[in-house]
Scaffold this active site. Structure first.
Site, PDB file in Angstrom:
ATOM      1  N   GLU A   1      -6.115 -10.783  -1.195  1.00 25.16           N
ATOM      2  CA  GLU A   1      -6.939 -10.539   0.008  1.00 25.16           C
ATOM      3  C   GLU A   1      -8.416 -10.480  -0.363  1.00 25.16           C
ATOM      4  O   GLU A   1      -9.166  -9.623   0.119  1.00 25.16           O
ATOM      5  CB  GLU A   1      -6.531  -9.223   0.693  1.00 25.16           C
ATOM      6  CG  GLU A   1      -5.058  -9.164   1.056  1.00 25.16           C
ATOM      7  CD  GLU A   1      -4.640  -7.889   1.793  1.00 25.16           C
ATOM      8  OE1 GLU A   1      -5.542  -7.133   2.265  1.00 25.16           O
ATOM      9  OE2 GLU A   1      -3.433  -7.654   1.902  1.00 25.16           O
TER      10      GLU A   1
ATOM     11  N   HIS B   1     -10.345  -6.195  -2.384  1.00 27.10           N
ATOM     12  CA  HIS B   1     -11.431  -5.962  -1.423  1.00 27.10           C
ATOM     13  C   HIS B   1     -12.547  -5.242  -2.181  1.00 27.10           C
ATOM     14  O   HIS B   1     -12.512  -4.032  -2.359  1.00 27.10           O
ATOM     15  CB  HIS B   1     -10.932  -5.099  -0.256  1.00 27.10           C
ATOM     16  CG  HIS B   1      -9.877  -5.760   0.566  1.00 27.10           C
ATOM     17  ND1 HIS B   1     -10.127  -6.898   1.307  1.00 27.10           N
ATOM     18  CD2 HIS B   1      -8.569  -5.469   0.759  1.00 27.10           C
ATOM     19  CE1 HIS B   1      -9.015  -7.263   1.930  1.00 27.10           C
ATOM     20  NE2 HIS B   1      -8.053  -6.412   1.612  1.00 27.10           N
TER      21      HIS B   1
ATOM     22  N   ASN C   1       2.171  -5.189  -3.139  1.00 29.16           N
ATOM     23  CA  ASN C   1       0.773  -5.513  -2.860  1.00 29.16           C
ATOM     24  C   ASN C   1      -0.019  -4.231  -2.602  1.00 29.16           C
ATOM     25  O   ASN C   1       0.461  -3.344  -1.889  1.00 29.16           O
ATOM     26  CB  ASN C   1       0.729  -6.400  -1.599  1.00 29.16           C
ATOM     27  CG  ASN C   1      -0.609  -7.051  -1.327  1.00 29.16           C
ATOM     28  OD1 ASN C   1      -1.130  -7.769  -2.187  1.00 29.16           O
ATOM     29  ND2 ASN C   1      -1.155  -6.845  -0.138  1.00 29.16           N
TER      30      ASN C   1
ATOM     31  N   GLU D   1       0.796  -1.238   0.000  1.00 28.25           N
ATOM     32  CA  GLU D   1       0.000   0.000   0.000  1.00 28.25           C
ATOM     33  C   GLU D   1       0.822   1.279   0.000  1.00 28.25           C
ATOM     34  O   GLU D   1       0.516   2.223   0.730  1.00 28.25           O
ATOM     35  CB  GLU D   1      -0.960   0.006   1.207  1.00 28.25           C
ATOM     36  CG  GLU D   1      -1.922  -1.170   1.198  1.00 28.25           C
ATOM     37  CD  GLU D   1      -2.934  -1.125   2.348  1.00 28.25           C
ATOM     38  OE1 GLU D   1      -2.809  -0.260   3.237  1.00 28.25           O
ATOM     39  OE2 GLU D   1      -3.851  -1.968   2.348  1.00 28.25           O
TER      40      GLU D   1
ATOM     41  N   ASP E   1     -12.194 -10.380  -0.786  1.00 30.61           N
ATOM     42  CA  ASP E   1     -13.501 -10.455  -0.122  1.00 30.61           C
ATOM     43  C   ASP E   1     -14.442  -9.518  -0.878  1.00 30.61           C
ATOM     44  O   ASP E   1     -14.001  -8.562  -1.508  1.00 30.61           O
ATOM     45  CB  ASP E   1     -13.450 -10.151   1.387  1.00 30.61           C
ATOM     46  CG  ASP E   1     -12.721  -8.882   1.772  1.00 30.61           C
ATOM     47  OD1 ASP E   1     -12.540  -7.991   0.923  1.00 30.61           O
ATOM     48  OD2 ASP E   1     -12.340  -8.759   2.956  1.00 30.61           O
TER      49      ASP E   1
HETATM   50  C1  XIL Z   1      -6.499  -6.185   8.217  1.00 37.50           C
HETATM   51  C2  XIL Z   1      -6.833  -7.344   9.128  1.00 37.50           C
HETATM   52  O1  XIL Z   1      -7.728  -8.204   8.462  1.00 37.50           O
HETATM   53  C3  XIL Z   1      -7.457  -6.830  10.409  1.00 37.50           C
HETATM   54  O2  XIL Z   1      -7.591  -7.902  11.349  1.00 37.50           O
HETATM   55  C4  XIL Z   1      -6.612  -5.727  11.036  1.00 37.50           C
HETATM   56  O3  XIL Z   1      -7.276  -5.174  12.143  1.00 37.50           O
HETATM   57  C5  XIL Z   1      -6.315  -4.640  10.019  1.00 37.50           C
HETATM   58  O4  XIL Z   1      -5.702  -5.221   8.877  1.00 37.50           O
HETATM   59  N1  XIL Z   1      -4.998  -4.485   3.647  1.00 37.50           N
HETATM   60  C6  XIL Z   1      -4.030  -5.342   4.114  1.00 37.50           C
HETATM   61  C7  XIL Z   1      -4.318  -6.238   5.260  1.00 37.50           C
HETATM   62  O5  XIL Z   1      -2.941  -5.441   3.516  1.00 37.50           O
HETATM   63  O6  XIL Z   1      -3.192  -6.467   6.066  1.00 37.50           O
HETATM   64  C8  XIL Z   1      -5.453  -5.707   6.112  1.00 37.50           C
HETATM   65  O7  XIL Z   1      -5.765  -6.675   7.102  1.00 37.50           O
HETATM   66  C9  XIL Z   1      -6.645  -5.367   5.243  1.00 37.50           C
HETATM   67  C10 XIL Z   1      -6.295  -4.305   4.226  1.00 37.50           C
END
Ligand code: XIL
Length: 300
Positions: free
Chosen positions: A236, A208, A171, A128, A238
């Site tokens: 990641e 996401h 990422n 990020e 969802d």
């Molecule tokens: C999130 C986790 O799922 C949570 O448990 C935590 O509180 C915050 O981080 N981008 C990422 C992940 O790269 O590491 C994040 O994970 C979600 C967004």
């Protein structure tokens, strides 16, 4: 095949999930984990605030739990993440001197990678780093502010020196839509890294998504990055409300790109999700397969 991992393996891909060390005592959780997934990503346990809470004091207990358990079962592990502005301990964000920060960053990368040498298939070296919105530039952070634009390259070079084996990934989120300025910014960086021999092997698309799922251009984005000579991974995933069509579209985008090497969902049951209010995952709170599970399995 009848499970996500086994079906993905038929095309040489992995199907993974984020795992939380605190849930490993839940038998319903581990039953699904071990049945369905052949890759795991520690959800929080490899982040800087956990692994190096104070300077030079490393805490690998929680990550070890996940890595040791996965390795013993033949599940592969994604490392997440080495350099990120978030979940960063205060002692790092309050550094004011570039030389100190550079040595702290290099030492962190080297120490964490050495701990897990030989056991990680892909590392999110930098997470990020790009700003939201139209700038296409890096976001402000202690790394950016003290080390300048070169911090990302320095992190990848330190990672390659620490361990030449794992795939080194950049990422990020909201880089799935091809025309977005953020996507273009990351694309230019990867193109420049490849042109100059900076060691980068993969780009992770967090994915996401909202209720509609991926943007229509997602497959184009994946294949355009792959054409630069890097692998791509969905890291990641969802999707708010977990529409089966939205999941199927995401999986198909990956399956249609040869260099898309695997998909990771960001948790197992809706109750395990960081977005649990949106029910974005493949299993319901009772551990039952949702319609999105069947759509995903069919699309693999
Ligand atoms: C999130 C986790 O799922 C949570 O448990 C935590 O509180 C915050 O981080 N981008 C990422 C992940 O790269 O590491 C994040 O994970 C979600 C967004």
């Amino acid at each position: 095949a009848s499970t996500l991992g086994a079906q993905a393996a038929q095309s040489g891909r992995y199907f993974g999930t984020a795992v939380a060390a605190g849930r490993l005592g839940d038998g319903a959780y581990t039953a699904i984990l071990d049945r369905e997934f052949n890759s795991v990503t520690p959800e929080n346990e490899m982040k800087w605030d956990t692994t190096e809470p104070s300077r030079g004091q490393f805490n690998f207990g929680p990550a070890d739990q996940i890595v040791n358990r996965a390795t013993a079962r033949g599940q592969r592990v994604r490392g997440h993440t080495l350099v990120w502005h978030s979940q960063l301990p205060g002692w790092v964000s309050s550094i004011r001197d570039a030389d100190t920060l550079r040595s702290v960053m290099n030492n962190h990368i080297t120490s964490v990678m050495n701990r897990y040498k030989g056991r990680i298939h892909s590392w999110d070296v930098v997470n990020e780093a790009f700003a939201d919105g139209g700038s296409g530039q890096h976001r402000p952070s202690v790394f950016q502010n003290l080390l300048g634009d070169g911090f990302i390259e320095q992190a990848f070079r330190a990672a390659r020196s620490a361990d030449p084996a794992p795939k080194l990934c950049y990422n990020d989120y909201n880089i799935e839509n091809w025309s977005d300025a953020k996507t273009q910014g990351v694309y230019r960086m990867v193109r420049d890294f490849k042109a100059r021999g900076v060691p980068i092997d993969c780009v992770g698309f967090q994915s996401h998504f909202g209720t509609g799922g991926p943007p229509a251009s997602f497959q184009t984005t994946l294949s355009n990055f792959a054409a630069l000579g890097v692998d791509v991974q969905i890291t990641e995933l969802d999707i708010a409300q977990a529409s089966p069509t939205a999941y199927a579209n995401t999986v198909r985008a990956c399956m249609n790109v040869a260099r898309c090497k695997g998909i990771t969902v960001w948790g197992i049951r809706d109750s395990d999700s960081w977005r649990s209010g949106e029910n974005p995952l493949l299993f319901d709170r009772g551990g039952n397969k949702k319609p999105a599970y069947n759509a995903t399995l069919s699309a693999l």
